[in-house]
Enzyme design. Structure first.
Site, mmCIF file in Angstrom:
data_model
loop_
_atom_site.group_PDB
_atom_site.id
_atom_site.type_symbol
_atom_site.label_atom_id
_atom_site.label_comp_id
_atom_site.label_asym_id
_atom_site.label_seq_id
_atom_site.Cartn_x
_atom_site.Cartn_y
_atom_site.Cartn_z
ATOM 1 C CG ASN A 38 -1.848 1.209 1.483
ATOM 2 O OD1 ASN A 38 -1.897 2.071 0.493
ATOM 3 N ND2 ASN A 38 -2.476 1.254 2.387
ATOM 4 C CE LYS A 41 -2.681 2.396 6.522
ATOM 5 N NZ LYS A 41 -3.834 1.676 7.240
ATOM 6 N NE ARG A 42 8.630 2.579 -0.834
ATOM 7 C CZ ARG A 42 8.424 2.167 -2.086
ATOM 8 N NH1 ARG A 42 7.517 2.035 -2.465
ATOM 9 N NH2 ARG A 42 9.659 1.432 -2.471
ATOM 10 N N PRO A 43 6.339 0.723 3.841
ATOM 11 C CG PRO A 43 6.139 -1.936 4.080
ATOM 12 C CD PRO A 43 5.578 -0.642 3.318
#
Length: 275
Positions: A38, A41-43
């Site tokens: 996503n 909500k990039r980790p």
């Protein structure tokens, strides 16, 4: 896992940390879409568990699945291999990547790696670059790299004896002036015989001997010892006989590089014994 845990098929996978996107196709799909993340909500990749990919190392399956032409089926499970042990070799660039993995993490085959106690280095083309300068009064002049002298010092501090050998009648006076404090033998017609004599004198097996050579005359020694290497500019015959080809040329850091390779392998052995 098949015999004891009741699985019908087991295959190998490796964990990858790669964000995937759909392919753009003209006239079909004009924009790309995220497939496994996503963007809002990039980790960070190192904080993400990643995904499991087949690496093709092995597929085990019960007979009835294989007879149906399946590699996987029924009650399935995977075996996760560590990333450093999983390198796909599909194109040319994969070979140096695999090579560096082996150098970094070590691979010793079925035979246990013996601790090196003696390193023999050919003088011409390994310790030196093979160039010989002759002064007006007919004195021989050679050059060497200080990095290689440091390599010799580090080897000796680690308890590894370093000896020098040459088939040519080098000037021992010139070599002594280098102040390397190494036993040497020059004008040697049969290098293997001399190295064998040194080995027996020290009470060593061949696996405890390392050899750095670069010429046809070094071939038998390179094949016989436990650990062998050549400089990057060694002849093709010598290159085919070794387990390690240095990136440095002879007389330009090859000896130091080989010393570091030995230290790395010995460190891996120590670490594996402690686990």
């Amino acid at each position: 896992m098949i015999r004891e845990e009741g699985y019908d098929s087991v295959f190998s996978v490796v964990r990858r940390h790669q964000f995937r996107w759909s392919e753009i196709q003209k006239g079909v799909r004009e924009v790309t879409e995220p497939l496994n993340l996503n963007p809002a909500k990039r980790p960070r990749r190192q904080d993400w568990d990643g995904e499991l990919y087949e690496n093709g190392s092995f597929y085990f399956a019960k007979r009835h699945l294989i007879e149906m032409g399946y590699l996987q089926g029924g009650k399935m499970a995977y075996y996760e291999m560590r990333a450093e042990h999983s390198v796909d070799i599909d194109v040319d660039i994969d070979w140096p990547i695999a090579e560096q993995r082996v150098l970094r993490y070590g691979y010793f085959g079925k035979e246990k790696f013996k601790e090196i106690k003696l390193l023999v280095c050919s003088i011409d083309g390994c310790l030196t670059n093979g160039h010989i300068y002759v002064s007006g009064d007919q004195k021989e002049i050679i050059s060497y790299d200080v990095k290689d002298a440091i390599g010799i010092s580090l080897l000796k501090k680690s308890g590894i004896e370093v000896r020098l050998i040459s088939e040519r009648a080098c000037s021992k006076q010139t070599l002594s002036s280098l102040k390397l404090d190494c036993k040497m033998e020059v004008n040697v017609p049969d290098k293997l015989a001399v190295v064998d004599e040194w080995r027996k004198e020290m009470g060593l097996c061949w696996k405890e001997v390392a050899y750095l050579g670069n010429e046809v005359s070094d071939e038998e020694c390179l094949k016989k010892v436990g650990l062998s290497a050549v400089p990057a500019d060694a002849c093709s015959t010598a290159q085919k006989a070794v387990g390690y080809i240095c990136k440095c040329n002879g007389g330009r850091g090859a000896l130091r590089e080989f010393a570091e390779h030995i230290f790395l392998l010995m460190e891996k052995v120590v670490n594996s014994c402690q686990k």
